[in-house]
Scaffold this motif. Sequence first.
Motif, PDB file in Angstrom:
ATOM      1  N   LEU A 386       0.820  -1.204   0.000  1.00 12.28           N
ATOM      2  CA  LEU A 386       0.000   0.000   0.000  1.00 12.28           C
ATOM      3  C   LEU A 386       0.853   1.253   0.000  1.00 12.28           C
ATOM      4  N   MET A 387       1.927   1.244   0.794  1.00  7.42           N
ATOM      5  CA  MET A 387       2.798   2.420   0.852  1.00  7.42           C
ATOM      6  C   MET A 387       3.471   2.681  -0.500  1.00  7.42           C
ATOM      7  N   MET A 388       3.865   1.622  -1.202  1.00  7.63           N
ATOM      8  CA  MET A 388       4.514   1.790  -2.496  1.00  7.63           C
ATOM      9  C   MET A 388       3.536   2.335  -3.526  1.00  7.63           C
ATOM     10  N   ALA A 389       2.288   1.837  -3.519  1.00  2.93           N
ATOM     11  CA  ALA A 389       1.290   2.342  -4.450  1.00  2.93           C
ATOM     12  C   ALA A 389       0.975   3.805  -4.180  1.00  2.93           C
ATOM     13  N   ALA A 390       0.851   4.178  -2.896  1.00  6.36           N
ATOM     14  CA  ALA A 390       0.595   5.579  -2.545  1.00  6.36           C
ATOM     15  C   ALA A 390       1.788   6.451  -2.881  1.00  6.36           C
ATOM     16  N   ASP A 391       2.985   5.919  -2.686  1.00  7.55           N
ATOM     17  CA  ASP A 391       4.202   6.686  -2.953  1.00  7.55           C
ATOM     18  C   ASP A 391       4.324   7.020  -4.437  1.00  7.55           C
ATOM     19  N   GLU A 392       3.841   6.130  -5.299  1.00 10.70           N
ATOM     20  CA  GLU A 392       3.907   6.362  -6.743  1.00 10.70           C
ATOM     21  C   GLU A 392       2.695   7.134  -7.252  1.00 10.70           C
ATOM     22  N   GLY A 393       1.736   7.446  -6.360  1.00 11.71           N
ATOM     23  CA  GLY A 393       0.530   8.154  -6.788  1.00 11.71           C
ATOM     24  C   GLY A 393      -0.381   7.295  -7.641  1.00 11.71           C
ATOM     25  N   GLN A 394      -0.371   5.958  -7.425  1.00 11.94           N
ATOM     26  CA  GLN A 394      -1.117   5.036  -8.276  1.00 11.94           C
ATOM     27  C   GLN A 394      -2.263   4.340  -7.554  1.00 11.94           C
ATOM     28  N   LEU A 395      -2.684   4.847  -6.393  1.00 12.49           N
ATOM     29  CA  LEU A 395      -3.739   4.161  -5.646  1.00 12.49           C
ATOM     30  C   LEU A 395      -5.058   4.112  -6.415  1.00 12.49           C
ATOM     31  N   ARG A 396      -5.286   5.111  -7.268  1.00 13.51           N
ATOM     32  CA  ARG A 396      -6.547   5.142  -7.999  1.00 13.51           C
ATOM     33  C   ARG A 396      -6.702   3.915  -8.917  1.00 13.51           C
ATOM     34  N   VAL A 412       7.696  -1.946  -8.525  1.00 16.68           N
ATOM     35  CA  VAL A 412       8.915  -2.311  -7.821  1.00 16.68           C
ATOM     36  C   VAL A 412      10.102  -2.241  -8.769  1.00 16.68           C
ATOM     37  N   LEU A 413      11.280  -1.955  -8.224  1.00 18.47           N
ATOM     38  CA  LEU A 413      12.491  -1.921  -9.026  1.00 18.47           C
ATOM     39  C   LEU A 413      12.739  -3.277  -9.660  1.00 18.47           C
ATOM     40  N   PRO A 414      13.509  -3.332 -10.752  1.00 22.34           N
ATOM     41  CA  PRO A 414      13.796  -4.623 -11.385  1.00 22.34           C
ATOM     42  C   PRO A 414      14.387  -5.604 -10.390  1.00 22.34           C
ATOM     43  N   LEU A 415      14.157  -6.883 -10.663  1.00 17.88           N
ATOM     44  CA  LEU A 415      14.634  -7.927  -9.765  1.00 17.88           C
ATOM     45  C   LEU A 415      16.151  -7.899  -9.665  1.00 17.88           C
ATOM     46  N   GLU A 416      16.626  -8.132  -8.461  1.00 12.43           N
ATOM     47  CA  GLU A 416      18.053  -8.160  -8.234  1.00 12.43           C
ATOM     48  C   GLU A 416      18.553  -9.601  -8.278  1.00 12.43           C
ATOM     49  N   ASP A 417      19.865  -9.758  -8.304  1.00 12.37           N
ATOM     50  CA  ASP A 417      20.454 -11.085  -8.338  1.00 12.37           C
ATOM     51  C   ASP A 417      20.028 -11.882  -7.117  1.00 12.37           C
ATOM     52  N   GLY A 418      19.639 -13.107  -7.346  1.00 13.70           N
ATOM     53  CA  GLY A 418      19.269 -13.969  -6.225  1.00 13.70           C
ATOM     54  C   GLY A 418      17.807 -13.919  -5.867  1.00 13.70           C
ATOM     55  N   GLU A 419      17.032 -12.981  -6.464  1.00 16.04           N
ATOM     56  CA  GLU A 419      15.620 -12.898  -6.150  1.00 16.04           C
ATOM     57  C   GLU A 419      14.840 -13.781  -7.114  1.00 16.04           C
ATOM     58  N   ASP A 420      13.805 -14.405  -6.580  1.00 18.48           N
ATOM     59  CA  ASP A 420      13.029 -15.356  -7.356  1.00 18.48           C
ATOM     60  C   ASP A 420      11.930 -14.634  -8.097  1.00 18.48           C
ATOM     61  N   GLY A 421      12.135 -14.380  -9.351  1.00 15.93           N
ATOM     62  CA  GLY A 421      11.117 -13.712 -10.157  1.00 15.93           C
ATOM     63  C   GLY A 421      10.404 -14.664 -11.086  1.00 15.93           C
ATOM     64  N   GLU A 422      10.556 -15.957 -10.869  1.00 18.62           N
ATOM     65  CA  GLU A 422      10.015 -16.952 -11.785  1.00 18.62           C
ATOM     66  C   GLU A 422       8.515 -16.815 -11.962  1.00 18.62           C
TER      67      GLU A 422
END
Length: 573
Positions: A386-396, A412-422
């Motif tokens: 919720l905080m990220m959506a409000a921070d980007e002004g995209q709650l609507r 969210v920022l692009p996936l970093e090394d080691g993160e599971d984005g499968e």
Amino acid sequence: MRQDEVYSALVDDPLIIQFGQVLIKQLGPRRTNYVSQRMRQLARLKTKINELLNKENDLHCYITPKHFDTVVKAVQDLAGYHQNEQKISVFSTPSLALNLGHNLVKVAEIRRGNAIRKMDETMKKECDGYLEIHSSDWAPAVSSVALATLQTNKFNKPLALPVTSDLVLLKNHLDEQISELTKDLEKEGENATLWKKLAGAAMTRIILFNKRRSSEVSKLLCASYENRQNWEETMNEEIASGLKPMEKILLKRLHMVETQGKQNKRCPVLLTETMIIALDCLMKHREGCGISSSNPFVFASPTSASNHIDPWTSMNRLAKEAGCEQPYLISSSRLRKYLATVCQILDLEDHELEWVSRHLAHNINTHKQHYRQHDATVEIAKVGSLMMAADEGQLRKFAGKKLSDIDVTELVLPLEDGEDGELIDSGVNEEDILDAELCGPIPIPKTQKISTGAHKVEDQDAGLSYQNQHVNRKRKVAFNAEIDQDSYEEDEDYVPSDNESSEEPSCTTLPSKRKKWTVDEENVLRFEFNKNFKDKNIPRNAEALKVKNKYKFLADRNIHQIKSKVQHMLRRK
């Protein structure tokens, strides 16, 4: 404290001095400004009573039953008691009247304690008598009128909230400033001006992201930041297992530090990786930039050994630098009202509303707090979305959705090394996962050659795709404890139709593209399986086949897709 006539009346009164000492012990030296304000209120009251009685007595002389009416008259005069155009009694400054009522009760209790210590029965009876008459007569004379005035003053006043475009503009400006100032401070090392600018920008960014009270962030202690826990390691496994893939990534991306708020409440503050880098830089160069070692605050004032940077001054300056159209509307209190207001467009469940309320350190119905636990995992993963959506002004974009349905993958920022984005990058959603659960594990080689005419495709994740599209009809399905487990027994009466082959599909064909369920299809499932939704169990194969044959637009669905959709709707319900 400002030295004026009020100060002179205060400093010579032993009861007011003792009142201040009690408050300092209770609230701590961090609230000295608040304590001095309350002491000055009592000093003004003492001066007004002396004017009415034409005397020069200390305050303790008036904490008696016989002087109660005089005290009430003095409070009314100070707070501007009068009747408005409608002949209704109101106060010009109702908050002052309410504060004086609380102060007088505290002073009477302190004086009664002194009497008990001195074994002075006369003084004790005076204090008991005053407290008794105060409890019965103060409300109709003062507090009820003051509270009514506060309510009527809010009528026909528009709630001025920050503009979303201004908040996004400020957020982008702060991100640029923090990045540049962090690099500059790392290069130069000893530069108090750069340190203060970075501290102000980082503090403002944290307030903007968390929508917290400015005092809760500005008073963040170095010890609290350095001793913060790794919540990913200490999280509740039961809660974490029920999170979406995106929420699990948020657990890795977001950090949380707890600070002290109003009434000693626990206040969680969420931090992004950029904020952590900036704060680490501030902590690293504190000594080199001349910050006093005795200053306990992360955002310490370079010119003081005990104070922090003023949050409103920093926020207002940075809002003007960012080119906001209405910078005067951007403050921590309005940010909190902004979030609470825009959250109304979301279809928040009771427990989701409680999560947001606790993040803002608001009070919600007391009975809810007795049987629901707010875990750090929920704070980071759920409230963090919720905080990220409000921070980007995209709650609507998420209007009408529950908190669990907010997907911040694209924010969210692009996936970093080691993160599971499968599961994120492959387009697999929760319904696909449910299909796989219905199928159960199917032994398929990890690397599989799939022939498609003249082309060959090597799919490393063919097993997962295969599970999402094909099913084992005789496998029992594991769901949560609320659903009747007896409903998953093998259906011996099931006979495949002409359109459905009883043989397992070949692995040499590519799985068909998943077709999105329409609203009409979902409504039909709710109508036909109404009893299943009430009993919270999945329909049997024969029941699913009956509904499939009844509606032509379900001809492209197999019975296992229908059962999988019902299961998904049950979880979402």
